[in-house]
Motif scaffolding. Structure first.
Motif, PDB file in Angstrom:
ATOM      1  N   ASP A  24      33.322  27.416  -3.411  1.00 35.81           N
ATOM      2  CA  ASP A  24      34.700  27.064  -3.066  1.00 35.81           C
ATOM      3  C   ASP A  24      34.826  25.589  -2.711  1.00 35.81           C
ATOM      4  OD1 ASP A  24      35.620  29.663  -3.520  1.00 35.81           O
ATOM      5  OD2 ASP A  24      35.307  30.250  -1.425  1.00 35.81           O
ATOM      6  N   PHE A  25      33.840  25.050  -2.014  1.00 38.59           N
ATOM      7  CA  PHE A  25      33.859  23.625  -1.678  1.00 38.59           C
ATOM      8  C   PHE A  25      33.782  22.780  -2.939  1.00 38.59           C
ATOM      9  CE2 PHE A  25      31.393  19.712  -0.960  1.00 38.59           C
ATOM     10  CZ  PHE A  25      32.291  19.026  -0.169  1.00 38.59           C
ATOM     11  N   ILE A  26      32.894  23.101  -3.850  1.00 36.30           N
ATOM     12  CA  ILE A  26      32.730  22.313  -5.075  1.00 36.30           C
ATOM     13  C   ILE A  26      33.997  22.391  -5.926  1.00 36.30           C
ATOM     14  CG2 ILE A  26      31.355  22.018  -7.180  1.00 36.30           C
ATOM     15  CD1 ILE A  26      29.905  21.164  -4.579  1.00 36.30           C
ATOM     16  N   ILE A  27      34.628  23.560  -5.981  1.00 36.33           N
ATOM     17  CA  ILE A  27      35.907  23.683  -6.695  1.00 36.33           C
ATOM     18  C   ILE A  27      36.949  22.773  -6.054  1.00 36.33           C
ATOM     19  CG2 ILE A  27      37.835  25.266  -7.144  1.00 36.33           C
ATOM     20  CD1 ILE A  27      35.667  27.471  -7.587  1.00 36.33           C
ATOM     21  N   ASP A  28      36.984  22.752  -4.720  1.00 35.01           N
ATOM     22  CA  ASP A  28      37.911  21.887  -3.994  1.00 35.01           C
ATOM     23  C   ASP A  28      37.658  20.414  -4.335  1.00 35.01           C
ATOM     24  OD1 ASP A  28      39.941  21.529  -1.767  1.00 35.01           O
ATOM     25  OD2 ASP A  28      38.240  20.477  -0.859  1.00 35.01           O
ATOM     26  N   VAL A  29      36.403  20.009  -4.406  1.00 35.21           N
ATOM     27  CA  VAL A  29      36.053  18.634  -4.773  1.00 35.21           C
ATOM     28  C   VAL A  29      36.609  18.317  -6.162  1.00 35.21           C
ATOM     29  CG1 VAL A  29      34.126  17.103  -5.415  1.00 35.21           C
ATOM     30  CG2 VAL A  29      34.019  18.448  -3.294  1.00 35.21           C
ATOM     31  N   ALA A  30      36.416  19.226  -7.117  1.00 39.35           N
ATOM     32  CA  ALA A  30      36.900  19.012  -8.486  1.00 39.35           C
ATOM     33  C   ALA A  30      38.419  18.889  -8.516  1.00 39.35           C
ATOM     34  CB  ALA A  30      36.436  20.150  -9.394  1.00 39.35           C
ATOM     35  N   GLN A  31      39.103  19.771  -7.798  1.00 36.94           N
ATOM     36  CA  GLN A  31      40.562  19.734  -7.792  1.00 36.94           C
ATOM     37  C   GLN A  31      41.080  18.439  -7.180  1.00 36.94           C
ATOM     38  OE1 GLN A  31      41.223  23.478  -5.766  1.00 36.94           O
ATOM     39  NE2 GLN A  31      41.458  24.584  -7.696  1.00 36.94           N
TER      40      GLN A  31
END
Length: 160
Positions: A24-31
């Protein structure tokens, strides 16, 4: 071209590494990076983020309006003093652009000092050095984005 980035995280190295292994953190970084698409794979100590990003105008004339960027983070188990080390590799699909960096997260009381150092390479004859200078701020923004998102996530963890 040599790259060095220093970060400060409001948490322990263990907490920072846990974030780097949190989908979830890595997805947040990408977004927050403005990715138009992304894929995250986590396998043990290795986190792989693939994303498509819009390219700034001055770089776009060399690489096109979007780039498919792949970031790979690999973290070793923490040392006895709490220090965590890792490798960060960045590549761009279809382009001779790579970043190979070593990461060190050191506990400094209530915070963690993060240092990323390595090389940005653009293997394009005659203009590679020029393109490296144009790409370097883009890479710096990516690393800074990780630090910003980590700070927000760590602050949430401390509040909740």
């Amino acid at each position: 071209m040599q790259l060095t980035y220093k970060h400060t995280y409001n948490g322990t190295p263990e907490q920072v590494v846990a974030l780097m292994r949190n989908k979830d953190f890595i997805i947040d970084v990408a977004q927050h990076a403005g990715a138009t698409s992304h894929d995250v794979q986590i396998d043990g100590n290795v986190t792989q983020l693939r994303m498509s990003l819009p390219v700034p105008g001055d770089v776009a004339k060399f690489v096109g309006k979007d780039v498919d960027l792949s970031q790979r983070f690999e973290w070793a188990e923490p040392a006895a003093d709490g220090t965590s080390t890792g490798q960060v590799n960045v590549s761009v699909k279809g382009l001779p652009v790579t970043v190979e960096a070593t990461a060190v997260l050191r506990p400094t009381g209530a915070t963690t000092a993060g240092e990323y150092s390595g090389d940005l390479r653009v293997k394009i004859p005659l203009v590679g050095g020029k393109v490296e200078k144009m790409v370097a701020p883009f890479i710096e923004q990516a690393f800074a984005g990780i630090e910003r998102r980590a700070q927000e996530w760590l602050a949430r963890d401390q509040q909740g």
